[in-house]
Motif scaffolding. Sequence first.
Motif, PDB file in Angstrom:
ATOM      1  N   LEU A   8       0.860  -1.184   0.000  1.00 23.22           N
ATOM      2  CA  LEU A   8       0.000   0.000   0.000  1.00 23.22           C
ATOM      3  C   LEU A   8       0.895   1.232   0.000  1.00 23.22           C
ATOM      4  CD1 LEU A   8      -2.840   1.186   0.149  1.00 23.22           C
ATOM      5  CD2 LEU A   8      -2.746   0.948   2.636  1.00 23.22           C
ATOM      6  N   GLY A  10       1.553   5.536  -1.041  1.00 28.89           N
ATOM      7  CA  GLY A  10       0.855   6.801  -1.211  1.00 28.89           C
ATOM      8  C   GLY A  10       1.575   7.943  -0.529  1.00 28.89           C
ATOM      9  N   THR A  14      -3.053  10.949   2.619  1.00 23.59           N
ATOM     10  CA  THR A  14      -3.989  10.563   1.556  1.00 23.59           C
ATOM     11  C   THR A  14      -5.054   9.599   2.068  1.00 23.59           C
ATOM     12  OG1 THR A  14      -2.461   8.799   0.898  1.00 23.59           O
ATOM     13  CG2 THR A  14      -2.345  10.884  -0.334  1.00 23.59           C
ATOM     14  N   LYS A  16      -4.134   6.716   3.600  1.00 22.08           N
ATOM     15  CA  LYS A  16      -3.543   5.380   3.456  1.00 22.08           C
ATOM     16  C   LYS A  16      -3.744   4.530   4.715  1.00 22.08           C
ATOM     17  CE  LYS A  16       0.920   5.323   2.889  1.00 22.08           C
ATOM     18  NZ  LYS A  16       1.433   4.480   3.998  1.00 22.08           N
ATOM     19  N   ASP A  56       1.800  -1.815   4.725  1.00 25.08           N
ATOM     20  CA  ASP A  56       1.607  -0.369   4.624  1.00 25.08           C
ATOM     21  C   ASP A  56       2.977   0.295   4.504  1.00 25.08           C
ATOM     22  OD1 ASP A  56       0.536   2.137   4.643  1.00 25.08           O
ATOM     23  OD2 ASP A  56       0.039   2.169   6.783  1.00 25.08           O
ATOM     24  N   GLY A  59       4.628   6.617   4.043  1.00 25.14           N
ATOM     25  CA  GLY A  59       4.092   7.651   3.175  1.00 25.14           C
ATOM     26  C   GLY A  59       5.205   8.489   2.579  1.00 25.14           C
ATOM     27  N   ILE A  88      -2.545   4.836  -3.451  1.00 22.68           N
ATOM     28  CA  ILE A  88      -3.695   5.619  -3.016  1.00 22.68           C
ATOM     29  C   ILE A  88      -3.435   7.105  -3.245  1.00 22.68           C
ATOM     30  CG2 ILE A  88      -2.896   5.660  -0.609  1.00 22.68           C
ATOM     31  CD1 ILE A  88      -5.922   5.461   0.170  1.00 22.68           C
ATOM     32  N   ASN A 116      -8.844   8.172  -3.217  1.00 24.82           N
ATOM     33  CA  ASN A 116      -9.534   8.287  -1.937  1.00 24.82           C
ATOM     34  C   ASN A 116     -10.053   9.715  -1.729  1.00 24.82           C
ATOM     35  OD1 ASN A 116     -10.471   7.449   0.590  1.00 24.82           O
ATOM     36  ND2 ASN A 116      -8.583   8.079   1.602  1.00 24.82           N
TER      37      ASN A 116
END
Length: 244
Positions: A8, A10, A14, A16, A56, A59, A88, A116
């Motif tokens: 994931l 991003g 965002t 996430k 995850d 970021g 994302i 999103n």
Amino acid sequence: MRSYTIALAGNPNTGKSTLFNALTGLRQHTGNWAGKTVTSAEGFFEYDDASFRIVDLPGTYSLYSNSTDEEAARDYIIFENPDVTIVILDATSLERNLNLALQVLEMTNRVVVCINLMDEARRLGIKIDLKKMQEKLGVPTVAISARSKKGIDELLKQVMLVASGAVVPSPISITYSEEIEKKIAAIEPQVREMFGTHLPSRWIALRLLDDDESLLTSLKKWLQRDQNAASRKEVLQYGETACH
């Protein structure tokens, strides 16, 4: 039961983490990336008779090795080879967010773009043509509102299609200047000879041209874990020469 791994990715802020929590609930844990102080988080969920492990990533605004966060995210996508990378994006800041999305698309074709904060975009009067975005990017593109869990089922449907191989995306190919393209063409065959199809040869050639020392360090570590590392050292030295 089939099992898949999702990354994931991003920009910060965002949503996430909201999506990560919505998918995994209490089935998650945190730690640190190997050799780094950057926090890592992974969780688990099931969908359509398959189990998913979702990681995850930190970021970041780019994957150009400007920070330990960027290096951790970059190395996971490149070396761990997740079945799907969800990128994302913030629906209210698409132009800024697309920079990271395009970088990921140069690294892997197994991508689902997730837009999103659609509820916030509607409140601001922002309209997004999902069909056109999907056509331009060449990968499945889904709109969601993670906080209210709207659109998540469609997102997981697209993730499942890509993970299972039922859909094979063809991402947009970015063309650089004639000079850069010639240099990529000269280096890429050597990269491909060294890594085969395991790593994205065009992307690595581009990063070598950009003198990405951090990536060279990560490539060496990856090669050291590979059984055929000894036979490939000469080609890696070629790549180092190309950087200077």
